[in-house]
Design a protein around this motif. Sequence first.
Motif, PDB file in Angstrom:
ATOM      1  N   ALA A   1      -6.166   6.585  -0.543  1.00 27.30           N
ATOM      2  CA  ALA A   1      -6.779   6.475   0.782  1.00 27.30           C
ATOM      3  C   ALA A   1      -6.130   5.381   1.621  1.00 27.30           C
ATOM      4  O   ALA A   1      -6.096   5.476   2.853  1.00 27.30           O
ATOM      5  N   ARG A   2      -5.605   4.345   0.984  1.00 25.08           N
ATOM      6  CA  ARG A   2      -5.029   3.208   1.715  1.00 25.08           C
ATOM      7  C   ARG A   2      -3.511   3.238   1.773  1.00 25.08           C
ATOM      8  O   ARG A   2      -2.894   2.332   2.335  1.00 25.08           O
ATOM      9  N   ARG A   3      -2.895   4.249   1.237  1.00 19.54           N
ATOM     10  CA  ARG A   3      -1.438   4.284   1.134  1.00 19.54           C
ATOM     11  C   ARG A   3      -0.781   4.549   2.483  1.00 19.54           C
ATOM     12  O   ARG A   3      -1.215   5.391   3.246  1.00 19.54           O
ATOM     13  N   GLU A   4       0.296   3.811   2.750  1.00 17.63           N
ATOM     14  CA  GLU A   4       1.156   4.092   3.898  1.00 17.63           C
ATOM     15  C   GLU A   4       2.280   5.016   3.435  1.00 17.63           C
ATOM     16  O   GLU A   4       2.646   5.036   2.258  1.00 17.63           O
ATOM     17  N   LYS A   5       2.819   5.809   4.348  1.00 17.58           N
ATOM     18  CA  LYS A   5       3.919   6.690   3.977  1.00 17.58           C
ATOM     19  C   LYS A   5       4.926   6.796   5.106  1.00 17.58           C
ATOM     20  O   LYS A   5       4.659   6.393   6.239  1.00 17.58           O
ATOM     21  N   LYS A   6       6.076   7.367   4.764  1.00 19.56           N
ATOM     22  CA  LYS A   6       7.136   7.558   5.739  1.00 19.56           C
ATOM     23  C   LYS A   6       7.009   8.910   6.408  1.00 19.56           C
ATOM     24  O   LYS A   6       6.387   9.831   5.884  1.00 19.56           O
TER      25      LYS A   6
END
Length: 393
Positions: free
Chosen positions: A347-352
């Motif tokens: 839920a808190r993950r950043e992605k490219k």
Amino acid sequence: MDSGCDSDSDSDSRGGTEGHPIRGASATRIRDALETRDPFPGTAGFAGWIDDALVRDVLGRVPLFVEEPVLEGDVSLAPDRVAFSPESLAAPVLVPAGSRLGPSGLERIWSLPEIDVSESGVDGRDDATAIDAVDDAIATAIDAVDARNVAVAFSGGVDSALVAELLDAPLYVVGFQDSHDVEAARTAAEAMGRDLTVVSLEPSDLERATPAVARAIGRTNAMDVQIALPLYLVAERIAADGFDAMAVGQGADELFGGYEKVVHLDHRVEAETVRGAVREQIETLPAQLPRDVLAAEAAGVSPVAPLLHDAVVEAALALPPHLLADEDERKRALRAVASRYLPDSVARREKKAVQYGSLVARELDRLARQAGYKRRMDDHVTRYVSSLLSSDS
């Protein structure tokens, strides 16, 4: 992008002009929206013929093209000058989102509403109420999806993970073997206790698919092709495995403040506030979404975008700035909802962005340089794409 059929519609309902289709919603619902000028009549987008005119929803979620002279009012609105894909027209242009094009010309019908949102939210609603509204809206969107034969284009980020969890559909990730998206999807799927199909790419996949993608989307510029390629390639595998539809997390970054530029308010935005910058991003959707829809359809599946349903758009527009993005967190409200269904690590993950996370942009650049289109040339990747399209004709 379609997010499933409304209960009163099918994928090719008949409008008011005999024999000509409307996509995404029933003719009855669209006529009601025309009468009330309601930009959010409870659909996932629509476009096509209604009573001898063409219409397209406020966010342009369903592509609709006419021959360029038609839009300029130079010729009649003949059926052979209208199409849901640019490939069948000599000089295709998109019907503007939110408009009606008929015998009397082009008229803007629907616009994004201006909602008065203070720091405390609409009508002083507290944060919990605003987040619950987003949760309820997403549930409405998910309920509208026919999930019997759908798979999810899964990158491991919060957007596609939330869609995947709520639909409980199979997960597919596309990318080169050492890509960020493949690794992120693997760790996210493991955290969610889900199986994952990896669509591993080779340079030859890009050489093969690039002409088909450029032709389908009607664009050769590097950025659009780089974004469409991974969607096409994962959709191709999903179709080959027998699925009719591909669910995606598209729209979340625009609606909920997923971009760094909306926090920093740098040269890439004109707005002076976070909410203003987010609105700018939402207003880019009508130009972006046809590309994604056409890429998926060219591979043989119908795209499904629950986070672009009218209900979700309305809930996002009503969020106060601090529930959108700040220096500490982007897409705050969406992540708050996702944390109710997903492990916190997901839920808190950043992605490219997909073209970078999949390494498609890197590898297409490499192929261009190997073909003699060096970086010192202006727009060398676009030139390479055009060359592949010409040689494939």
